[in-house]
Write a protein that holds these residues in place. Structure first.
Motif, PDB file in Angstrom:
ATOM      1  N   TYR A   1      11.832  74.809  65.912  1.00 63.31           N
ATOM      2  CA  TYR A   1      12.760  74.297  64.906  1.00 63.31           C
ATOM      3  C   TYR A   1      12.443  74.908  63.536  1.00 63.31           C
ATOM      4  O   TYR A   1      13.352  75.315  62.805  1.00 63.31           O
ATOM      5  CB  TYR A   1      12.697  72.772  64.840  1.00 63.31           C
ATOM      6  CG  TYR A   1      13.682  72.199  63.859  1.00 63.31           C
ATOM      7  CD1 TYR A   1      15.031  72.098  64.193  1.00 63.31           C
ATOM      8  CD2 TYR A   1      13.280  71.765  62.608  1.00 63.31           C
ATOM      9  CE1 TYR A   1      15.941  71.585  63.281  1.00 63.31           C
ATOM     10  CE2 TYR A   1      14.182  71.253  61.698  1.00 63.31           C
ATOM     11  CZ  TYR A   1      15.516  71.168  62.048  1.00 63.31           C
ATOM     12  OH  TYR A   1      16.428  70.669  61.143  1.00 63.31           O
TER      13      TYR A   1
ATOM     14  N   TRP B   1       8.367  72.367  70.155  1.00 61.00           N
ATOM     15  CA  TRP B   1       9.696  72.035  69.628  1.00 61.00           C
ATOM     16  C   TRP B   1       9.704  72.171  68.102  1.00 61.00           C
ATOM     17  O   TRP B   1      10.605  72.779  67.532  1.00 61.00           O
ATOM     18  CB  TRP B   1      10.112  70.631  70.046  1.00 61.00           C
ATOM     19  CG  TRP B   1      11.449  70.259  69.506  1.00 61.00           C
ATOM     20  CD1 TRP B   1      11.719  69.628  68.319  1.00 61.00           C
ATOM     21  CD2 TRP B   1      12.723  70.566  70.083  1.00 61.00           C
ATOM     22  NE1 TRP B   1      13.075  69.502  68.145  1.00 61.00           N
ATOM     23  CE2 TRP B   1      13.716  70.070  69.214  1.00 61.00           C
ATOM     24  CE3 TRP B   1      13.121  71.197  71.256  1.00 61.00           C
ATOM     25  CZ2 TRP B   1      15.074  70.189  69.478  1.00 61.00           C
ATOM     26  CZ3 TRP B   1      14.478  71.307  71.520  1.00 61.00           C
ATOM     27  CH2 TRP B   1      15.430  70.818  70.641  1.00 61.00           C
TER      28      TRP B   1
ATOM     29  N   VAL C   1      12.290  77.507  72.932  1.00 65.36           N
ATOM     30  CA  VAL C   1      11.326  76.792  73.767  1.00 65.36           C
ATOM     31  C   VAL C   1      11.326  77.368  75.180  1.00 65.36           C
ATOM     32  O   VAL C   1      10.267  77.642  75.756  1.00 65.36           O
ATOM     33  CB  VAL C   1      11.622  75.278  73.786  1.00 65.36           C
ATOM     34  CG1 VAL C   1      10.770  74.571  74.832  1.00 65.36           C
ATOM     35  CG2 VAL C   1      11.394  74.670  72.412  1.00 65.36           C
TER      36      VAL C   1
END
Length: 86
Positions: free
Chosen positions: A77, A73, A54
């Protein structure tokens, strides 16, 4: 082509080159009481990889991609999880 694949192909040339010493290391920042729990150590590592992703992508893409702040995010992920599977 899936959405994540398209996103990763779009960003691949833009990812910064990092040396091995700059990459997240296992166990840093883990509560000493949790060091005996391998899942706590692993979870901490995953979180730090996602945070690094990020932080690396934000300066360039936050003003370019619509909804960047909402989805980055999850995208980072998913990238981290994909690296573990591939």
């Amino acid at each position: 082509m899936g959405m994540f694949t398209a996103f990763s192909l779009l960003l691949r040339p833009q990812l910064p080159k990092t040396s091995r010493s700059e990459q997240p290391r296992v166990g840093i920042g883990v509560d000493p009481r949790d060091t005996v729990n391998p899942w706590a150590v692993f979870g901490n590592y995953v979180d730090r990889v996602v945070i690094q992703c990020v932080n690396d992508l934000t300066p360039k893409w936050s003003g370019t991609l619509a909804g960047f702040d909402v989805f980055i995010w999850d995208q980072c992920y998913a990238m981290e999880q994909s690296l573990g599977i591939d």
